[in-house]
Design an enzyme around this catalytic site. Structure first.
Site, PDB file in Angstrom:
ATOM      1  N   ASP A  29       0.821  -1.206   0.000  1.00 47.29           N
ATOM      2  CA  ASP A  29       0.000   0.000   0.000  1.00 47.29           C
ATOM      3  C   ASP A  29       0.862   1.267   0.000  1.00 47.29           C
ATOM      4  OD1 ASP A  29      -1.919   1.974   0.398  1.00 47.29           O
ATOM      5  OD2 ASP A  29      -3.030   0.822   1.872  1.00 47.29           O
ATOM      6  N   THR A  66      -7.008   3.783  -1.395  1.00 48.99           N
ATOM      7  CA  THR A  66      -6.714   2.371  -1.165  1.00 48.99           C
ATOM      8  C   THR A  66      -7.858   1.425  -1.516  1.00 48.99           C
ATOM      9  OG1 THR A  66      -5.104   2.897   0.557  1.00 48.99           O
ATOM     10  CG2 THR A  66      -6.037   0.683   0.593  1.00 48.99           C
ATOM     11  N   ASN A  87     -12.746   5.513   0.342  1.00 51.63           N
ATOM     12  CA  ASN A  87     -12.508   4.554   1.424  1.00 51.63           C
ATOM     13  C   ASN A  87     -13.725   4.389   2.335  1.00 51.63           C
ATOM     14  OD1 ASN A  87      -9.909   3.968   0.608  1.00 51.63           O
ATOM     15  ND2 ASN A  87      -8.929   5.377   2.045  1.00 51.63           N
ATOM     16  N   TYR A 151      -9.591  -7.564   9.342  1.00 55.07           N
ATOM     17  CA  TYR A 151      -8.318  -6.926   9.007  1.00 55.07           C
ATOM     18  C   TYR A 151      -7.549  -6.562  10.275  1.00 55.07           C
ATOM     19  CZ  TYR A 151      -4.708  -3.947   7.312  1.00 55.07           C
ATOM     20  OH  TYR A 151      -3.464  -3.422   7.060  1.00 55.07           O
ATOM     21  N   ASP A 184       2.406   2.850   3.132  1.00 51.42           N
ATOM     22  CA  ASP A 184       1.365   3.872   3.205  1.00 51.42           C
ATOM     23  C   ASP A 184       1.286   4.486   4.601  1.00 51.42           C
ATOM     24  OD1 ASP A 184      -1.188   5.007   1.795  1.00 51.42           O
ATOM     25  OD2 ASP A 184      -1.912   4.310   3.740  1.00 51.42           O
ATOM     26  N   HIS A 188       1.878   8.531   5.264  1.00 43.03           N
ATOM     27  CA  HIS A 188       0.886   9.447   5.822  1.00 43.03           C
ATOM     28  C   HIS A 188       1.433  10.172   7.052  1.00 43.03           C
ATOM     29  CE1 HIS A 188      -2.716   8.870   3.481  1.00 43.03           C
ATOM     30  NE2 HIS A 188      -2.612   7.551   3.552  1.00 43.03           N
ATOM     31  N   ASP A 230      -1.125   0.240  -4.884  1.00 45.66           N
ATOM     32  CA  ASP A 230      -2.424   0.785  -5.267  1.00 45.66           C
ATOM     33  C   ASP A 230      -2.357   2.238  -5.726  1.00 45.66           C
ATOM     34  OD1 ASP A 230      -1.637   1.489  -2.729  1.00 45.66           O
ATOM     35  OD2 ASP A 230      -3.589   1.161  -1.777  1.00 45.66           O
ATOM     36  N   HIS A 231      -1.383   2.975  -5.268  1.00 48.64           N
ATOM     37  CA  HIS A 231      -1.271   4.402  -5.567  1.00 48.64           C
ATOM     38  C   HIS A 231       0.061   4.903  -5.030  1.00 48.64           C
ATOM     39  CE1 HIS A 231      -2.052   4.959  -1.318  1.00 48.64           C
ATOM     40  NE2 HIS A 231      -3.188   4.285  -1.444  1.00 48.64           N
ATOM     41  N   HIS A 334      -2.804  10.990  -0.525  1.00 51.59           N
ATOM     42  CA  HIS A 334      -2.992  10.542  -1.902  1.00 51.59           C
ATOM     43  C   HIS A 334      -4.480  10.638  -2.212  1.00 51.59           C
ATOM     44  CE1 HIS A 334      -4.441   6.773  -0.077  1.00 51.59           C
ATOM     45  NE2 HIS A 334      -3.405   6.898   0.738  1.00 51.59           N
TER      46      HIS A 334
END
Length: 425
Positions: A29, A66, A87, A151, A184, A188, A230-231, A334
């Site tokens: 991620d 994401t 999201n 998760y 990710d 952040h 993903d980005h 993002h």
């Protein structure tokens, strides 16, 4: 005659392996493609050099977030078609909030939406989906063989790798899709250029080396591997608070608001023009009527999940907040225009069904679904129309030719041994 029999059995094992390809897709991620150019990576650079390398990375779908992009990767569909446009969002048809954690509450009512693991399951291929967004959801009565029910960020990358390889080693599954939350998280908190983000990247590079060693030792290198993200990630440079700053009165819009790197609202009856004009006064942004949002984003058709007005910044680094009090915003973000270099994701691949030493210019993440179907000999979902492999045919190794060569080589060996023992007798 014992040795020829052993050789024949080994040959049968090789052909069996070759006719039943296996695929591991790993998503890291927020791994920005530009990181590969900024830092040296011992393992990831080796994967690129030995297999398939994308010069300019992989283009995500808009918005570059994401949840939406993992569903685009899994389905080969744009966000307006699979319906995951943020999201977290409110669905006016369901009258429910949909997010990563939403269980089976009707968010997948469109039978056209089919993730790769469902395509595989329907066609007799077994899948393990480890922490990938929507892994815990049922699609039209079907689930993968193995999936993560809840998760957690507390599972290390190496533990995920161990689980994936064990499923493949024991021939439990042919497809594994594995998601990991780094880098990710660090991007952040600290920003894309921070030492902490770099340290996470180096650690992930070592984790991929750990993976490759296990694949070589436990699977005899007989595994197709795709490593992607993903980005990308960008530095946050400005926060916009339309309600707090007086551009729009909070009472003029409905309760369901999207904020972050875009801003979307539905004005209350009689307030549309006032709200739209107020949002257009914000410097450095563009406010669109939903039906006039640029078609190239493939985003605005999800009318039950988007507001009637969509606002996007002219440049990256802007963050919208609906809060009416002062807020603290993450250093990295993002979600911006999916053609920006900072938003491009990574893509690399290696394995027996991929060619070696191939560099492509770029690809789209909606192509991944079709690449995987090609590798696993699956018939793609006919509604997965956003991507294709038409411009990617050079990345594939023709396994049939490979098998023919194996057959020829082994036949020669077996024949030689047979003649040797026959003449000896």
């Amino acid at each position: 005659m014992i040795i020829p029999i052993i050789l024949i059995l080994q040959f049968i094992e090789i052909i069996s392996s070759a006719s039943n390809p296996r695929l591991l897709i790993i998503s890291l991620d927020g791994f920005r493609h530009q990181y590969l150019k900024k830092y040296p990576f011992e393992t990831l650079n080796r994967v690129e050099d030995e297999g398939i390398k994308s010069k300019n990375g992989m283009q995500p779908t808009f918005v570059t977030m994401t949840y939406p992009n993992h569903i685009s990767i899994a389905t080969g569909m744009y966000q307006e078609d699979h319906g995951i446009i943020h999201n977290r969002f409110f669905d006016t048809n369901l009258q429910k909030i949909v997010s990563f954690d939403t269980r089976d509450q009707g968010q997948w009512s469109d039978a056209k939406v089919e993730p790769l693991w469902i395509t595989a399951t329907k066609q007799g291929k077994r899948s393990a989906v480890l922490f990938w967004p929507a892994a815990h959801n049922e699609f039209h009565g079907t689930r993968p063989l193995i999936y993560s029910w809840a998760y957690s960020d507390n599972i290390s990358m190496r533990e995920k790798i161990d689980n994936a390889i064990s499923y493949l080693r024991e021939n439990v599954v042919e497809l594994v899709m594995l998601y990991h939350f780094e880098p990710d998280k660090q991007g952040h908190i600290y920003g894309p250029d921070a030492n902490e983000t770099h340290e996470a990247l180096i650690r992930l590079d070592r984790d991929i080396n750990y993976l490759l060693e296990k694949v070589k030792k436990e699977l005899n290198d007989d595994l197709n591997i795709i490593i992607l993200s993903d980005h990308g990630m960008s530095n946050t440079v400005r926060t916009v608070q339309p309600f707090r700053e007086g551009y729009v009165n909070r009472s003029s819009v409905g309760e369901n608001i999207l904020d972050g790197t875009l801003f979307s609202v539905t004005p209350r009856p009689g307030q549309f023009e006032q709200v739209l004009n107020g949002l257009r006064l914000i410097p450095g942004v563009k406010a669109y009527k939903r039906e006039e949002f640029p078609e190239r984003f493939h985003y605005a058709k999800a009318v039950n999940r988007l507001g009637e007005i969509i606002v996007v910044p002219d440049s990256e680094g802007v963050y919208f907040s609906q809060a009416t009090e002062n807020v603290s915003v993450a250093k990295g973000n993002h979600g911006y225009d999916n053609i920006l270099p900072s938003m491009q994701a990574i893509f690399m691949a290696k394995g027996p069904d991929f060619n070696r030493h191939i560099e492509i210019d770029s690809l789209k993440n909606v192509d991944i679904y079709h690449i995987a179907c090609k590798i696993l000999n699956l018939k793609p979902n006919p509604y997965a129309k956003a991507g294709s492999i038409d411009n990617l045919t050079n990345i594939f190794h023709l396994r049939a030719n490979h098998c023919s060569q194996i057959f020829l080589n082994m036949s020669v060996v077996v024949l030689a041994w047979f003649l040797y023992f026959t003449m000896d007798i």
